[in-house]
Motif scaffolding. Structure first.
Motif, short mmCIF file in Angstrom:
data_model
loop_
_atom_site.label_atom_id
_atom_site.label_comp_id
_atom_site.label_asym_id
_atom_site.label_seq_id
_atom_site.Cartn_x
_atom_site.Cartn_y
_atom_site.Cartn_z
N VAL A 61 0.84 -1.20 0.00
CA VAL A 61 0.00 0.00 0.00
C VAL A 61 0.87 1.25 0.00
O VAL A 61 0.62 2.20 -0.74
CB VAL A 61 -0.94 0.00 1.22
CG1 VAL A 61 -1.68 1.34 1.31
CG2 VAL A 61 -1.93 -1.14 1.13
N GLY A 62 1.94 1.25 0.83
CA GLY A 62 2.79 2.42 0.94
C GLY A 62 3.47 2.78 -0.37
O GLY A 62 3.58 3.97 -0.71
N PHE A 63 3.91 1.78 -1.13
CA PHE A 63 4.61 2.04 -2.39
C PHE A 63 3.74 2.81 -3.38
O PHE A 63 4.14 3.88 -3.85
CB PHE A 63 5.10 0.71 -3.00
CG PHE A 63 5.93 0.86 -4.23
CD1 PHE A 63 7.31 0.82 -4.16
CD2 PHE A 63 5.34 1.03 -5.49
CE1 PHE A 63 8.09 0.96 -5.31
CE2 PHE A 63 6.10 1.17 -6.63
CZ PHE A 63 7.49 1.13 -6.55
N PRO A 64 2.56 2.30 -3.75
CA PRO A 64 1.75 3.05 -4.72
C PRO A 64 1.27 4.40 -4.20
O PRO A 64 1.12 5.34 -4.97
CB PRO A 64 0.57 2.13 -5.02
CG PRO A 64 0.53 1.15 -3.90
CD PRO A 64 1.93 1.01 -3.42
N VAL A 65 1.04 4.52 -2.88
CA VAL A 65 0.62 5.81 -2.34
C VAL A 65 1.73 6.85 -2.52
O VAL A 65 1.50 7.96 -3.00
CB VAL A 65 0.24 5.69 -0.85
CG1 VAL A 65 0.10 7.07 -0.21
CG2 VAL A 65 -1.07 4.92 -0.71
N LEU A 66 2.95 6.49 -2.15
CA LEU A 66 4.07 7.42 -2.28
C LEU A 66 4.43 7.68 -3.74
O LEU A 66 4.67 8.83 -4.14
CB LEU A 66 5.30 6.87 -1.54
CG LEU A 66 5.29 6.97 -0.02
CD1 LEU A 66 6.49 6.21 0.55
CD2 LEU A 66 5.33 8.42 0.44
N VAL A 67 4.47 6.62 -4.53
CA VAL A 67 4.99 6.72 -5.89
C VAL A 67 3.94 7.20 -6.89
O VAL A 67 4.22 8.06 -7.73
CB VAL A 67 5.56 5.36 -6.33
CG1 VAL A 67 5.99 5.39 -7.79
CG2 VAL A 67 6.74 4.98 -5.44
N LEU A 68 2.72 6.68 -6.80
CA LEU A 68 1.69 7.02 -7.78
C LEU A 68 0.83 8.19 -7.34
O LEU A 68 0.49 9.06 -8.14
CB LEU A 68 0.81 5.80 -8.06
CG LEU A 68 1.54 4.56 -8.60
CD1 LEU A 68 0.56 3.43 -8.83
CD2 LEU A 68 2.30 4.89 -9.89
N LEU A 69 0.47 8.22 -6.06
CA LEU A 69 -0.41 9.29 -5.58
C LEU A 69 0.37 10.55 -5.25
O LEU A 69 -0.05 11.66 -5.60
CB LEU A 69 -1.19 8.80 -4.35
CG LEU A 69 -2.29 9.72 -3.83
CD1 LEU A 69 -3.36 9.94 -4.91
CD2 LEU A 69 -2.92 9.15 -2.58
N MET A 70 1.52 10.39 -4.57
CA MET A 70 2.30 11.56 -4.15
C MET A 70 3.45 11.89 -5.10
O MET A 70 4.21 12.82 -4.87
CB MET A 70 2.85 11.33 -2.74
CG MET A 70 1.78 11.11 -1.69
SD MET A 70 2.49 10.92 -0.03
CE MET A 70 1.00 10.63 0.93
N ASP A 71 3.59 11.10 -6.17
CA ASP A 71 4.60 11.36 -7.21
C ASP A 71 6.03 11.35 -6.69
O ASP A 71 6.86 12.14 -7.14
CB ASP A 71 4.31 12.69 -7.91
CG ASP A 71 4.09 12.51 -9.40
OD1 ASP A 71 4.14 11.36 -9.86
OD2 ASP A 71 3.91 13.51 -10.09
N MET A 72 6.33 10.48 -5.76
CA MET A 72 7.69 10.34 -5.24
C MET A 72 8.44 9.31 -6.08
O MET A 72 7.85 8.50 -6.78
CB MET A 72 7.65 9.89 -3.77
CG MET A 72 6.92 10.84 -2.84
SD MET A 72 7.84 12.37 -2.64
CE MET A 72 6.82 13.21 -1.41
N PRO A 73 9.79 9.31 -6.00
CA PRO A 73 10.57 8.31 -6.75
C PRO A 73 10.28 6.89 -6.28
O PRO A 73 10.01 6.66 -5.10
CB PRO A 73 12.03 8.70 -6.45
CG PRO A 73 11.97 10.11 -5.96
CD PRO A 73 10.64 10.27 -5.30
N ALA A 74 10.37 5.94 -7.19
CA ALA A 74 10.14 4.54 -6.83
C ALA A 74 11.17 4.04 -5.82
O ALA A 74 10.88 3.17 -5.00
CB ALA A 74 10.16 3.67 -8.08
N THR A 75 12.39 4.59 -5.88
CA THR A 75 13.42 4.19 -4.92
C THR A 75 13.03 4.59 -3.50
O THR A 75 13.35 3.88 -2.54
CB THR A 75 14.77 4.82 -5.29
OG1 THR A 75 14.58 6.22 -5.53
CG2 THR A 75 15.35 4.16 -6.54
#
Length: 334
Positions: A61-75
């Motif tokens: 859940v944390g990965f897509p929230v940070l990366v897709l919703l908040m536009d943060m780097p995948a790393t």
């Protein structure tokens, strides 16, 4: 009184964790930082339930929230997954052991050894080769195939009782392969996934009861996350933003993941797995839409091919599992 004595190590762990976290917040002056990152804390309230009740880390859940919703780097999504799961899934793991839930220890011990070796190797030599877009597509493809498999076979998977009997040599071999290669090629890149691979071996090959397969996979991911974040810290390569988000989410997952493990025992695994499976397929579509400006025909084809290949692997494991079960049944009747 007996329940309180049984859970004493878990309660001690929670006391130590929250004391340390509060000391860090107050003495370090990080209260404003934690409060300003409240969205990830809200997201991980759901993520921690997933971590404790399914074969998926909270980073799912944390990965897509940070990366897709908040536009943060995948790393950042990967490093945050390691960091937050090192608290949430460790908490769930301690809770599981304290409650005396049945675990597949022979396979788990071998998988822990494999993860201890594979995680540092993956972080050092494989993860640096993965581009940001590759990480996103690998994550999306793996979890989409997981979702599709469960949507197709959820009734059968949730009906297994016990396990197909097998020898310890198989346990050790399968556990070591999953722990080593799952952590080296998937977890080191995405921050999640080795738990799902062990779960698939237990369920598809061994027809394991979910009450055995899921707790076993939770403990493997907790250990892998601890190794992963320790290696990242030792190398000084933890992505900027990881700790700020961790400060906000850690106190939520420390209690949320064990609650997930407890609540799901009351409502059953099937509704939770169905819901999460739909989310897994949805996040694949979300990833393709979110990254549409960066996706060439090659990348789209690769992502779809990845889903197909993972499904083919799972299907072969499923078929092999039935062959093993038939052989065992034939041996017991002769």
């Amino acid at each position: 009184m007996k329940a309180a004595r049984t859970l004493k190590p878990f309660l001690i762990w929670l006391t130590l964790f929250y004391t340390g976290w509060l000391a860090l917040i107050i003495l370090g002056g990080f209260l404003e930082t934690a409060l300003s990152h409240w969205p990830i804390a809200v997201a991980m309230a759901a993520g921690s339930y997933v971590a404790g009740s399914t074969p998926m880390g909270g980073g799912t859940v944390g990965f897509p929230v940070l990366v897709l919703l908040m536009d943060m780097p995948a790393t950042l999504g990967r490093d945050f997954s390691f960091a937050v799961q090192s608290v949430g899934m460790t908490s769930a793991g301690i809770f599981i052991v304290c409650r005396g839930q049945e675990l597949e220890w022979p396979m788990l011990r071998a998988a822990l050894l494999g993860a201890l070796v594979g995680t540092p190797l993956g972080i050092l030599f494989i993860a640096p080769l993965a581009s940001d877009l590759f990480i996103k597509l690998l994550f999306a493809s793996i979890w989409c195939s997981f979702g599709l498999l469960h949507l197709r076979r959820i009734r059968e998977i949730t009906s297994y009782v016990g396990m197909t009997p097998h020898n310890r040599a198989f346990d050790h071999r399968a556990g070591l392969i999953v722990g080593l290669f799952g952590s080296m090629t998937i977890a080191s890149i995405t921050g999640v996934g080795v738990d799902m691979m062990l779960y698939m071996v237990l369920v598809l090959l061994c027809h394991a009861d979910l009450r055995i397969a899921i707790p076993t996979s939770v403990i493997l991911m907790a250990f892998t996350s601890l190794v992963g974040i320790a290696v990242k810290m030792a190398l000084g390569t933890v992505q900027p933003g990881t700790w700020e988000n961790w400060l906000a989410a850690a106190p939520v997952v420390a209690i949320g993941a064990p609650l997930g493990a407890m609540v799901v025992s009351k409502i059953g695994r099937k509704p939770t797995l169905l819901f999460v499976s739909v989310l897994c397929v949805g996040q694949f579509i979300w990833t393709l839409v979110h990254e549409r400006s960066n996706l060439t025909l090659w990348y789209i084809s690769s992502a779809l091919l990845g889903v197909v290949l993972f499904l083919l692997v799972f299907q072969e494991m499923y078929a092999q599992g039935y062959r093993m079960a038939r052989r065992q049944k034939g041996n017991t009747t002769t």
